[in-house]
Write an enzyme that holds these catalytic residues in place. Structure first.
Site, mmCIF file in Angstrom:
data_model
loop_
_atom_site.group_PDB
_atom_site.id
_atom_site.type_symbol
_atom_site.label_atom_id
_atom_site.label_comp_id
_atom_site.label_asym_id
_atom_site.label_seq_id
_atom_site.Cartn_x
_atom_site.Cartn_y
_atom_site.Cartn_z
ATOM 1 N N GLU A 112 -11.917 -8.884 37.740
ATOM 2 C CA GLU A 112 -13.370 -8.883 37.965
ATOM 3 C C GLU A 112 -13.789 -10.138 38.748
ATOM 4 O O GLU A 112 -14.652 -10.083 39.628
ATOM 5 C CB GLU A 112 -14.108 -8.807 36.628
ATOM 6 C CG GLU A 112 -13.929 -7.441 35.961
ATOM 7 C CD GLU A 112 -14.574 -7.380 34.585
ATOM 8 O OE1 GLU A 112 -14.117 -8.136 33.686
ATOM 9 O OE2 GLU A 112 -15.517 -6.609 34.395
ATOM 10 N N GLU B 271 -8.961 -3.095 29.759
ATOM 11 C CA GLU B 271 -9.868 -3.244 28.612
ATOM 12 C C GLU B 271 -9.845 -2.068 27.644
ATOM 13 O O GLU B 271 -9.913 -2.265 26.429
ATOM 14 C CB GLU B 271 -11.312 -3.492 29.096
ATOM 15 C CG GLU B 271 -11.567 -4.907 29.597
ATOM 16 C CD GLU B 271 -11.240 -5.095 31.076
ATOM 17 O OE1 GLU B 271 -10.563 -4.224 31.664
ATOM 18 O OE2 GLU B 271 -11.652 -6.118 31.641
ATOM 19 N N ALA C 108 -10.353 -12.155 30.414
ATOM 20 C CA ALA C 108 -11.197 -12.977 29.543
ATOM 21 C C ALA C 108 -10.324 -13.380 28.359
ATOM 22 O O ALA C 108 -9.347 -12.698 28.037
ATOM 23 C CB ALA C 108 -12.382 -12.155 29.077
ATOM 24 N N GLY D 201 -10.986 -9.562 33.164
ATOM 25 C CA GLY D 201 -11.918 -10.536 33.757
ATOM 26 C C GLY D 201 -11.331 -11.235 34.975
ATOM 27 O O GLY D 201 -12.076 -11.699 35.847
HETATM 28 N N1 COA Z 1 -6.589 -13.913 26.556
HETATM 29 C C1 COA Z 1 -6.054 -14.855 25.764
HETATM 30 N N2 COA Z 1 -4.773 -15.246 25.858
HETATM 31 C C2 COA Z 1 -4.017 -14.646 26.776
HETATM 32 C C3 COA Z 1 -4.500 -13.650 27.642
HETATM 33 C C4 COA Z 1 -5.863 -13.284 27.495
HETATM 34 N N3 COA Z 1 -6.441 -12.380 28.284
HETATM 35 N N4 COA Z 1 -3.503 -13.222 28.438
HETATM 36 C C5 COA Z 1 -2.425 -13.935 28.093
HETATM 37 N N5 COA Z 1 -2.724 -14.796 27.099
HETATM 38 C C6 COA Z 1 -1.845 -15.750 26.424
HETATM 39 C C7 COA Z 1 -0.924 -15.061 25.435
HETATM 40 O O1 COA Z 1 -1.595 -14.856 24.215
HETATM 41 C C8 COA Z 1 0.194 -16.071 25.345
HETATM 42 O O2 COA Z 1 -0.230 -17.153 24.530
HETATM 43 P P1 COA Z 1 0.740 -17.758 23.387
HETATM 44 O O3 COA Z 1 1.938 -18.238 24.150
HETATM 45 O O4 COA Z 1 -0.067 -18.836 22.787
HETATM 46 O O5 COA Z 1 1.057 -16.610 22.481
HETATM 47 C C9 COA Z 1 0.295 -16.602 26.759
HETATM 48 O O6 COA Z 1 -0.953 -16.326 27.374
HETATM 49 C C10 COA Z 1 1.395 -15.939 27.582
HETATM 50 O O7 COA Z 1 1.182 -14.539 27.569
HETATM 51 P P2 COA Z 1 2.286 -13.479 27.134
HETATM 52 O O8 COA Z 1 1.589 -12.221 26.706
HETATM 53 O O9 COA Z 1 3.240 -14.088 26.167
HETATM 54 O O10 COA Z 1 3.037 -13.260 28.528
HETATM 55 P P3 COA Z 1 3.844 -11.980 28.979
HETATM 56 O O11 COA Z 1 4.579 -12.375 30.198
HETATM 57 O O12 COA Z 1 4.630 -11.412 27.855
HETATM 58 O O13 COA Z 1 2.735 -10.884 29.358
HETATM 59 C C11 COA Z 1 0.649 -10.122 30.322
HETATM 60 C C12 COA Z 1 1.842 -11.099 30.433
HETATM 61 C C13 COA Z 1 -0.342 -10.514 31.407
HETATM 62 C C14 COA Z 1 1.123 -8.699 30.568
HETATM 63 C C15 COA Z 1 0.028 -10.234 28.917
HETATM 64 O O14 COA Z 1 -0.228 -11.592 28.661
HETATM 65 C C16 COA Z 1 -1.258 -9.480 28.728
HETATM 66 O O15 COA Z 1 -1.237 -8.254 28.611
HETATM 67 N N6 COA Z 1 -2.405 -10.196 28.656
HETATM 68 C C17 COA Z 1 -3.677 -9.631 28.347
HETATM 69 C C18 COA Z 1 -4.210 -8.869 29.528
HETATM 70 C C19 COA Z 1 -5.531 -8.215 29.183
HETATM 71 O O16 COA Z 1 -5.591 -7.300 28.386
HETATM 72 N N7 COA Z 1 -6.601 -8.699 29.797
HETATM 73 C C20 COA Z 1 -7.895 -8.142 29.630
HETATM 74 C C21 COA Z 1 -8.663 -8.923 28.650
HETATM 75 S S1 COA Z 1 -10.265 -8.226 28.420
#
Ligand code: COA
Length: 258
Positions: free
Chosen positions: A115, A135, A66, A112
């Site tokens: 999910e 989460e 999400a 999400g």
């Molecule tokens: N919500 C909002 N933005 C998200 C996102 C999320 N769930 N997941 C990734 N993004 C965005 C990042 O903020 C980043 O945006 P920016 O370039 O404007 O800063 C962009 O997507 C790229 O992500 P980034 O984190 O830089 O890539 P990465 O390769 O370093 O890491 C992940 C990849 C998937 C490990 C990491 O993005 C992550 O942990 N995301 C969140 C996962 C999460 O906790 N999901 C559950 C949400 S309830």
């Protein structure tokens, strides 16, 4: 159909929905959830659509969760509304969709995103895909059905492990857990998924809908799954496709379903 956050394409009775926010790793914001709802609603009514494939754009992410930026400032009330609305408009909607939905997991399926994949009827993952429900590492828990659907797919022990550790698992591990049906190379992901969709699309639509309904009924507490199965089984007998399917078998020819 044109949308801002998703792409919808159709070929040979198989619709392909691609969540298209690659710069945010296809994170599900409110607009994307609404657009997905509209697209699925349209495909539900379109008789030329038999099966739906759901994927993320690019090779990095299916859906990375999400959209954290959108809910970071929410209070309890707003959070309850977010989860309820999301569950109703998208996650339950897909689970109960009367046509098969296959999640084509091309990369990260987190929070999400996992999910969403779990709400689909079948999951096919690329070898490089990674899955998790992170989460609790953000101070929250899955709110789009993850605590329920994960335990159903993997059993309670594995679900607890994944949710409480906030860890990620690789596609092969997810397959061993029963979380995904099949793992293939990134290169073959779409073609294998289309092949499976094609197999499903050849079958009788009312029977597919009845089967989805009956299987899902077994996971509900408010109905008797066996009774739902009897009613759904009987309903098939009132459909032209049943007459055609049985007749074709007796005449030793392939069926021509509606
Ligand atoms: N919500 C909002 N933005 C998200 C996102 C999320 N769930 N997941 C990734 N993004 C965005 C990042 O903020 C980043 O945006 P920016 O370039 O404007 O800063 C962009 O997507 C790229 O992500 P980034 O984190 O830089 O890539 P990465 O390769 O370093 O890491 C992940 C990849 C998937 C490990 C990491 O993005 C992550 O942990 N995301 C969140 C996962 C999460 O906790 N999901 C559950 C949400 S309830």
């Amino acid at each position: 159909m044109t949308f801002d956050n998703i792409l919808v394409d159709q070929q040979d009775k198989i619709a392909l929905i691609t969540i298209n926010r690659p710069t945010k790793l296809n994170a599900l914001n409110r607009d994307t959830i609404q657009e997905l709802h509209l697209a699925f609603s349209h495909l539900e009514k379109d008789p030329s659509t038999r099966v739906v494939l759901l994927t993320g754009s690019g090779e990095k992410a299916f859906v990375a969760g999400a959209d954290i930026a959108e809910f970071a400032h929410f209070d309890e009330n707003a959070a309850a509304k977010l989860a309820r609305k999301g569950q109703e408009t998208l996650f339950h909607f897909i689970e109960n969709f009367p046509k098969p939905v296959i999640a084509v997991i091309n990369g990260f399926a987190l929070g999400g995103g996992l999910e969403l994949a779990m709400a689909a009827h079948v999951r096919i993952a690329a070898q490089s895909a990674k899955m998790g429900l992170p989460e609790v590492s953000l101070g929250v828990i899955p709110g789009y059905g993850g605590t329920q659907r994960l335990a159903r797919l993997t059993g309670k022990g594995k679900a607890m492990e994944m949710i409480l550790s906030a860890g990620m698992i690789a596609a092969d591990e997810a397959c061993k857990w029963g979380l995904v049906n099949q793992v293939v190379s990134q290169e073959d992901l779409l073609s294998v998924s289309k092949k499976m969709a094609g197999k499903m699309a050849r079958n009788a639509s009312p029977a597919l809908a009845a089967a989805i309904k009956a299987v899902n009924a077994g996971y509900r507490h408010d109905v008797d799954g066996y009774e739902v199965e009897i009613a759904a089984f009987a309903h098939c007998f009132s459909t032209p496709d049943f007459k055609e399917g049985t007749q074709a078998f007796l005449e030793k020819r392939p069926p021509k379903f509606q």
